[in-house]
Design a protein around this motif. Structure first.
Motif, PDB file in Angstrom:
ATOM      1  N   LEU A 105       0.870  -0.925  -0.165  1.00 13.72           N
ATOM      2  CA  LEU A 105       0.030   0.069  -0.222  1.00 13.72           C
ATOM      3  C   LEU A 105       0.474   1.068   0.396  1.00 13.72           C
ATOM      4  O   LEU A 105       1.625   1.330   1.028  1.00 13.72           O
ATOM      5  N   THR A 107      -0.201   4.766  -0.606  1.00 13.52           N
ATOM      6  CA  THR A 107      -1.808   5.289  -0.760  1.00 13.52           C
ATOM      7  C   THR A 107      -1.307   6.867  -1.089  1.00 13.52           C
ATOM      8  O   THR A 107      -1.571   7.546  -1.080  1.00 13.52           O
ATOM      9  N   THR A 289      -4.990   5.908   4.683  1.00  8.77           N
ATOM     10  CA  THR A 289      -5.016   4.893   5.086  1.00  8.77           C
ATOM     11  C   THR A 289      -6.392   3.787   4.792  1.00  8.77           C
ATOM     12  O   THR A 289      -5.893   2.620   5.506  1.00  8.77           O
ATOM     13  N   LEU A 291      -7.362   1.375   2.891  1.00  9.84           N
ATOM     14  CA  LEU A 291      -7.762   0.452   2.152  1.00  9.84           C
ATOM     15  C   LEU A 291      -6.275  -0.498   3.604  1.00  9.84           C
ATOM     16  O   LEU A 291      -6.635  -1.816   3.957  1.00  9.84           O
ATOM     17  N   VAL A 325       3.414  -1.216   3.807  1.00  8.03           N
ATOM     18  CA  VAL A 325       3.325   0.088   3.772  1.00  8.03           C
ATOM     19  C   VAL A 325       4.795   0.134   2.996  1.00  8.03           C
ATOM     20  O   VAL A 325       5.807   0.476   3.630  1.00  8.03           O
TER      21      VAL A 325
END
Lengths: 405, 112
Positions: A105, A107, A289, A291, A325
């Motif tokens: 992730l 994002t 955050t 997801l 992440v």
């Protein structure tokens, strides 16, 4: 089925894609925007050495690198859910559902709003929106704007607007209400600005920041702060004035500005009108955050990092198997740090996928993140290192608790 | 009047792109192929993209990168498309949405 799926084609996602694809992994990057680069696209500022950091050029470079490494990049596709099924992560997008063993992730961040009466009028936009319109789409957000919120991001974008020939009438505070106390309190804003004062070209704030460090001096500083503000890049910066209302019928026509006390309270009868055709709201950034939340990651609120961050370790692994992440989802920092984090995430995913002999490079890449952080000219959050330490401690606590006695 | 930044002191001249025609709320406008609908409309000095479904108040772009969903428009009869994320194409028909019937509203006004 992919070895790696990366959500977000910003600096962290693209650098992770290049790194893991170069290790022979089959990589897919997904992003909902029409261009790769994420928030990096809009960035344009002068480095301390006098050269320009051009976000479009940097984004193109990262994109080309990822393409050459063999990573597949799908733009204009939104991810709306992720879910673990056995050992496989399912990524639900607008177009198809994809499967992967390792899911990163990346994002990035979103902007915090500062609600002010009239803020839904057309012409009111986040300061990042004005940045993208100006630098990426090359359309002026308007002729003359007022920026609400005084912070490093607002100051940098104000200078970018000016560079493009857009007039910025003022940077000013929002009127204090229950939602924006931190951004509306002159003393707190001044305190935050002192950490970036060495970046300001104005001699006043640069010199002033030295003697204003002690709290009592800050109180004096804000009490005697010139009511007309000081100028940065020729733009008036008001810490003793706040926007009480954005005015306009079908679109922005003006803002109503009032003088405030050092604690942020409006002084009655001091209202004035500033005409403008657009307004930017600069409430700062927070990690994006959602997801990680739908996946079930444990979170921790770390103010030093800009908000709630999913717990993760130095190798960029979350508490969930196969979920990683990198970038601003781990805390608000600059693009160079996101790129460095992407390298670590890429190597960790490759190692976990079975590529041997990566341990030394992973350790080295973690040191590189630290080094990049230490040499950054400024930090969005001055105590970011403390924030990173808190995450590390919380991660260790969680790991300890999970081990059977 | 919003304008395009054709020349930029650091970023240089704007990329030459193909000009296309599109329709917004029944009127014909020109923009550049592949730019976002939001950018094309702003360059035509259009800020109002829709009217709020309940209150009818005018709304425009807010975040410009797909997060806030304030810029929803109907594109070629497909509802709820984010103008900031949708690239412009020749002949596109774009429509603002307006107020929707809200029968529940009356109840709320009476009892709250």
């Amino acid at each position: 089925m992919y070895d790696v799926i990366i959500i977000g084609a910003g600096p962290a996602g693209l650098s992770a894609a290049t790194t893991s694809a170069n290790e022979g992994l089959n990589v897919l990057v997904i992003d909902e925007y029409m261009k790769a680069g994420g928030r990096l696209l809009g960035q344009l500022y002068e480095e301390p050495d006098g050269t320009y950091w051009n976000g479009i050029k940097e984004s193109n470079h990262l994109y080309e690198q990822a393409r050459r490494s063999g990573a597949e990049i799908k733009l204009r596709n939104s991810v709306h859910n992720i879910e673990k099924s056995g050992d496989v992560w399912l990524v639900y997008t607008e177009r198809a559902t994809y499967e992967t063993s390792h899911l990163l992730l990346a994002t990035g961040a979103a902007e915090s709003p500062l609600p002010v009466p009239g803020w839904t009028l057309p012409g009111v936009m986040s300061v990042g929106a004005a940045q993208v319109m100006t630098n990426v789409h090359r359309v002026k957000p308007g002729k003359r704007g007022v920026i609400i919120g005084v912070n490093p991001l607002a100051a940098v974008i104000a200078s970018e607007l000016q560079m493009a020939g857009v007039e910025v009438a003022a940077l000013t505070l929002p009127q204090m209400n229950g939602l924006n106390e931190e951004a509306a309190n002159p003393k707190q804003v001044m305190n935050q600005l002192l950490h970036v004062a060495h970046m300001a070209p104005s001699a006043l704030i640069r010199q002033g920041s030295k003697w204003m460090k002690p709290s009592i001096m800050q109180q004096l500083g804000i009490t005697f702060y010139p009511k007309s503000g000081f100028k940065m890049w020729g733009i008036p910066v008001h810490l003793r004035k706040a926007v009480t209302e954005i005015l306009g019928d079908e679109k922005v026509a003006a803002v109503k500005l009032a003088t405030v006390k050092p604690n942020g309270d409006v002084i009655e009868g001091t209202e004035e009108i500033i005409t403008c055709d657009f307004v930017c709201i600069a409430g700062g950034l927070y990690p994006l955050t959602e997801l990680a939340a739908v996946a079930g990651c444990p979170f921790y609120l770390v103010e030093e990092l800009g908000g709630y961050v999913p717990l993760h370790n130095e190798r960029m692994e979350t508490a969930l198997d196969g979920l990683y992440v990198a970038g601003n989802i781990t805390g608000i920092e600059g693009a160079k740090i996101a790129i460095a984090q992407g390298v670590t995430a890429g190597l960790t995913m490759a190692s976990n996928h079975g590529v041997p002999g990566l341990e030394a490079r992973i350790d080295q890449s973690i040191k590189e993140i630290e080094h990049t952080r230490d040499s950054a000219p400024f930090h969005f959050h001055p105590d970011v290192k403390k924030g990173k330490q808190i995450v590390q401690e919380k991660w260790e606590e969680m790991m300890k608790a999970e081990q059977p006695l | 009047m919003s304008e395009r930044i054709t020349n930029h002191p650091v970023l240089g001249p704007i990329d030459m792109k193909k000009e296309v025609s599109f329709i917004f709320n029944g009127k014909i406008y020109k923009g550049y192929e592949g730019e976002s609908i939001a950018a094309a409309l702003l360059a035509n000095n259009i800020r109002t993209l829709r009217y709020h479904e309940e209150s009818g108040s005018p709304r425009g772009i807010y975040c410009n990168i797909g997060h806030c969903f304030e810029c929803r428009v109907t594109v070629n009869e497909k509802q709820g498309q984010r103008a900031c994320l949708t690239p412009l194409k020749e002949g596109m028909a774009i429509q603002s949405s307006g107020m929707l019937p809200t029968p529940v509203k009356e109840w709320r006004e009476t009892y709250v």
